[in-house]
Design an enzyme around this catalytic site. Structure first.
Site, PDB file in Angstrom:
ATOM      1  N   ASP A 102       2.267  -9.920  -2.402  1.00  0.00           N
ATOM      2  CA  ASP A 102       2.685  -9.455  -1.075  1.00  0.00           C
ATOM      3  C   ASP A 102       2.904 -10.598  -0.082  1.00  0.00           C
ATOM      4  O   ASP A 102       3.315 -10.358   1.056  1.00  0.00           O
ATOM      5  CB  ASP A 102       1.658  -8.467  -0.502  1.00  0.00           C
ATOM      6  N   LYS A 108      -3.479  -2.164   5.893  1.00  0.00           N
ATOM      7  CA  LYS A 108      -2.715  -0.983   5.459  1.00  0.00           C
ATOM      8  C   LYS A 108      -3.157  -0.539   4.064  1.00  0.00           C
ATOM      9  O   LYS A 108      -3.366   0.648   3.826  1.00  0.00           O
ATOM     10  CB  LYS A 108      -1.222  -1.309   5.431  1.00  0.00           C
ATOM     11  N   ASN A 109      -3.298  -1.512   3.147  1.00  0.00           N
ATOM     12  CA  ASN A 109      -3.562  -1.145   1.754  1.00  0.00           C
ATOM     13  C   ASN A 109      -4.990  -0.653   1.510  1.00  0.00           C
ATOM     14  O   ASN A 109      -5.307  -0.205   0.403  1.00  0.00           O
ATOM     15  CB  ASN A 109      -3.251  -2.316   0.821  1.00  0.00           C
ATOM     16  N   ARG A 125       7.753   0.296 -11.279  1.00  0.00           N
ATOM     17  CA  ARG A 125       6.449   0.764 -10.795  1.00  0.00           C
ATOM     18  C   ARG A 125       6.034   2.103 -11.396  1.00  0.00           C
ATOM     19  O   ARG A 125       5.943   3.128 -10.714  1.00  0.00           O
ATOM     20  CB  ARG A 125       6.434   0.834  -9.276  1.00  0.00           C
TER      21      ARG A 125
HETATM   22  C1  UD1 Z   1      -0.580  -2.284  -4.653  1.00  0.00           C
HETATM   23  C2  UD1 Z   1      -0.246  -2.572  -3.211  1.00  0.00           C
HETATM   24  C3  UD1 Z   1       0.969  -3.477  -3.118  1.00  0.00           C
HETATM   25  C4  UD1 Z   1       0.748  -4.735  -3.947  1.00  0.00           C
HETATM   26  C5  UD1 Z   1       0.308  -4.394  -5.364  1.00  0.00           C
HETATM   27  C6  UD1 Z   1      -0.095  -5.611  -6.178  1.00  0.00           C
HETATM   28  C7  UD1 Z   1      -1.002  -0.634  -1.964  1.00  0.00           C
HETATM   29  C8  UD1 Z   1      -0.653   0.573  -1.160  1.00  0.00           C
HETATM   30  N1  UD1 Z   1       0.008  -1.308  -2.508  1.00  0.00           N
HETATM   31  O1  UD1 Z   1       0.535  -1.607  -5.223  1.00  0.00           O
HETATM   32  O2  UD1 Z   1       1.170  -3.813  -1.741  1.00  0.00           O
HETATM   33  O3  UD1 Z   1       1.960  -5.462  -4.012  1.00  0.00           O
HETATM   34  O4  UD1 Z   1      -0.822  -3.509  -5.332  1.00  0.00           O
HETATM   35  O5  UD1 Z   1      -1.088  -6.311  -5.535  1.00  0.00           O
HETATM   36  O6  UD1 Z   1      -2.161  -0.981  -2.084  1.00  0.00           O
HETATM   37  N2  UD1 Z   1       1.775  -0.742 -13.411  1.00  0.00           N
HETATM   38  C9  UD1 Z   1       2.060  -0.142 -14.627  1.00  0.00           C
HETATM   39  N3  UD1 Z   1       1.631   1.141 -14.831  1.00  0.00           N
HETATM   40  C10 UD1 Z   1       0.931   1.834 -13.899  1.00  0.00           C
HETATM   41  C11 UD1 Z   1       0.629   1.207 -12.659  1.00  0.00           C
HETATM   42  C12 UD1 Z   1       1.062  -0.096 -12.447  1.00  0.00           C
HETATM   43  O7  UD1 Z   1       2.697  -0.730 -15.503  1.00  0.00           O
HETATM   44  O8  UD1 Z   1       0.562   2.995 -14.145  1.00  0.00           O
HETATM   45  C13 UD1 Z   1       2.258  -2.120 -13.184  1.00  0.00           C
HETATM   46  C14 UD1 Z   1       3.221  -2.214 -12.003  1.00  0.00           C
HETATM   47  O9  UD1 Z   1       4.533  -1.903 -12.379  1.00  0.00           O
HETATM   48  C15 UD1 Z   1       3.058  -3.669 -11.612  1.00  0.00           C
HETATM   49  C16 UD1 Z   1       1.581  -3.946 -11.903  1.00  0.00           C
HETATM   50  O10 UD1 Z   1       1.161  -2.934 -12.807  1.00  0.00           O
HETATM   51  O11 UD1 Z   1       3.841  -4.484 -12.427  1.00  0.00           O
HETATM   52  C17 UD1 Z   1       0.698  -3.924 -10.684  1.00  0.00           C
HETATM   53  O12 UD1 Z   1       0.853  -2.685 -10.001  1.00  0.00           O
HETATM   54  P1  UD1 Z   1      -0.290  -2.115  -9.067  1.00  0.00           P
HETATM   55  O13 UD1 Z   1      -1.379  -3.140  -8.961  1.00  0.00           O
HETATM   56  O14 UD1 Z   1      -0.696  -0.771  -9.544  1.00  0.00           O
HETATM   57  O15 UD1 Z   1       0.447  -2.026  -7.664  1.00  0.00           O
HETATM   58  P2  UD1 Z   1       0.359  -0.840  -6.598  1.00  0.00           P
HETATM   59  O16 UD1 Z   1      -1.016  -0.257  -6.603  1.00  0.00           O
HETATM   60  O17 UD1 Z   1       1.526   0.053  -6.741  1.00  0.00           O
END
Ligand code: UD1
Length: 429
Positions: free
Chosen positions: A316, A22-23, A131
């Site tokens: 996850d 999915k991701n 997030r």
């Molecule tokens: C993706 C995955 C999700 C997985 C996560 C971590 C998809 C569709 N989703 O989510 O299943 O759990 O990676 O492996 O691929 N953060 C910030 N600022 C930002 C962006 C992120 O502070 O602008 C923080 C988030 O709050 C979190 C951390 O960084 O604490 C990791 O987030 P991120 O790796 O970006 O997760 P997603 O891409 O949303």
């Protein structure tokens, strides 16, 4: 609303085919916005999130076609999508659509890169912590975008195109790395992305972008280098297997005991999780067909695990591991370092008889002899499936409510598990 009824206590024996990830599928579909040519994706899982993203992309003018079944071809799992964004008719992604799925915010970078502008709703609240998108905005600004936030929307502009630059992420972010890559591929000049996420799904998207004509190197490391090109073309790409689905079923087998081949799974995509499973006492072997998981009579050993970015233990799979450890012989500790507030499954596992104590970001799980079925409610995708794992080993009947979360991320979960002997069925309505 559909529910899933499970009667626990059956061993799992047989074969489970692993679906496309999915991701990876979601950002691959979003990458279609970068070209006016056709992108063909194979091994696309049939998931609610994929259907929703189809709707979101069609709002921008993207056409999507699922070709018919050829003789002898099985359409039970996975399908092929032909995606063509020959003309972008709208560069706005409205709140009503983006709020349903956070990853749809990621359309912002390819729309900006190709059209010079994008207006995308902020994703809004999420069940697993705040997030934010600040690092996605930072990445686009480093490439010369002007960003403004107005009325709940992020408006990004780069009238004369984006320019290569250096993006250094202060923390590892999957969404930030996807955004940086999709913005950089059509920028003038070279972009260097430091502290990039190394999740295999990033590599899969980079491979596909390279097939489309992008020039990305360093894939699989924390330093990605992107030489911008003026246009991208079409390509055909098969989505890599889902490592989270793989780990989930591996934990289900460890939980119930049994012997299952996870067909098409690749061990290098989840080595950290497989190592933890071995510590619990499961037997894991792999060959060309996939990963085989076995556990016989002996009890489960407790573990001490922290989640971390790839190649560490994935967040996850945290909820699923907690379900498994609820029946371990001894006390386990699981620390969540990626997302705050990703413990909604705890209260529901407790309803099934688990003994879990939360202290900040660490959960202490004291293994119990037996779990007992109960009605439970799922609050997010991975939390829901952890309840399924616990229910498979609980005495009596468990009814998992609100299963639309499961349908977002697991392709035909009840069919795959019942084919291996689980007593699991979907109850409609
Ligand atoms: C993706 C995955 C999700 C997985 C996560 C971590 C998809 C569709 N989703 O989510 O299943 O759990 O990676 O492996 O691929 N953060 C910030 N600022 C930002 C962006 C992120 O502070 O602008 C923080 C988030 O709050 C979190 C951390 O960084 O604490 C990791 O987030 P991120 O790796 O970006 O997760 P997603 O891409 O949303």
């Amino acid at each position: 609303m559909d529910r899933i009824r499970i009667v626990g206590g059956r061993r799992l024996e047989g074969t489970i085919p692993i679906s496309g990830a999915k991701n990876a599928t979601l950002p691959l579909m979003i990458a279609s916005l970068l070209t006016d040519q056709t992108l063909i994706l194979d091994n696309v899982p049939r998931l609610a999130d994929v259907n929703l993203l189809q709707r979101i992309l069609s709002n921008h003018g993207v056409d999507m076609m699922v070709p018919g079944k050829r003789p002898g071809e099985s359409q039970e799992f996975g399908h092929t999508l032909h995606i063509v964004a020959s003309r972008i008719v709208d560069t706005t992604a409205p709140y009503e659509l983006v709020s349903k799925m956070r990853a749809s915010f990621w359309v912002i970078a390819p729309l900006l890169a190709r059209m010079g502008e994008a207006k995308v709703s902020l994703p809004g609240g999420c069940a697993i912590g705040t997030r934010p998108v600040d690092l996605l905005i930072m990445a686009m600004e480093k490439l010369g975008a002007q960003i403004e936030i107005d009325g709940g929307y992020v408006i990004a502009r780069a009238k004369n195109g984006l320019k290569g630059g250096e993006i250094k992420f202060p923390k590892v972010t999957v969404s930030g790395t996807h955004t940086a890559l999709m913005a950089a591929v059509l920028a003038h000049g070279t972009t260097v992305i430091e502290n990039a996420a190394q999740e295999p799904e990033i590599g899969d998207v980079a491979d596909c972008l390279n097939k489309m004509g992008a020039r990305i190197s360093g894939t699989g490391t924390s330093r990605l280098i992107v030489e911008g090109v003026t246009r991208l073309g079409g390509a055909r790409h098969s989505v890599l297997p889902d490592r989270i689905e793989t780990g989930t079923y591996a934990m289900a087998v460890a939980m119930t005991g049994g012997d299952v081949l996870l067909e098409g799974a690749r061990p290098e995509l989840l080595q950290a999780a497989l190592d933890v499973l071995k510590q619990t006492g499961a037997e894991i072997t792999s060959n060309n067909h996939g990963i085989r998981v076995k556990r016989n009579g002996s009890g489960l050993a407790p573990v001490d695990v922290s989640t971390s970015p790839f190649p560490g233990f994935p967040t996850d799979l945290q909820a699923q591991l907690m379900a498994l450890m609820s029946k371990a012989k001894g006390t386990s500790r699981i620390t969540e370092t990626i997302f705050e507030n990703r413990f909604m499954h705890v209260q529901e596992l407790v309803r099934l008889g688990a003994r879990i104590h939360l202290d900040g970001e660490t959960a202490t799980i004291q293994g119990v002899e037996r779990l007992k079925g109960a009605p439970v409610m799922a609050t997010d995708l991975r939390a829901s499936v952890s309840l399924v794992i616990a229910a498979l080993a609980a005495e009596g009947e468990t009814m998992v409510n609100r299963v639309y979360h499961l349908d977002r991320g697991f392709e035909r979960l009840e069919d795959k598990l019942s084919a291996c002997g689980a007593a699991i069925e979907r109850v409609s309505g």
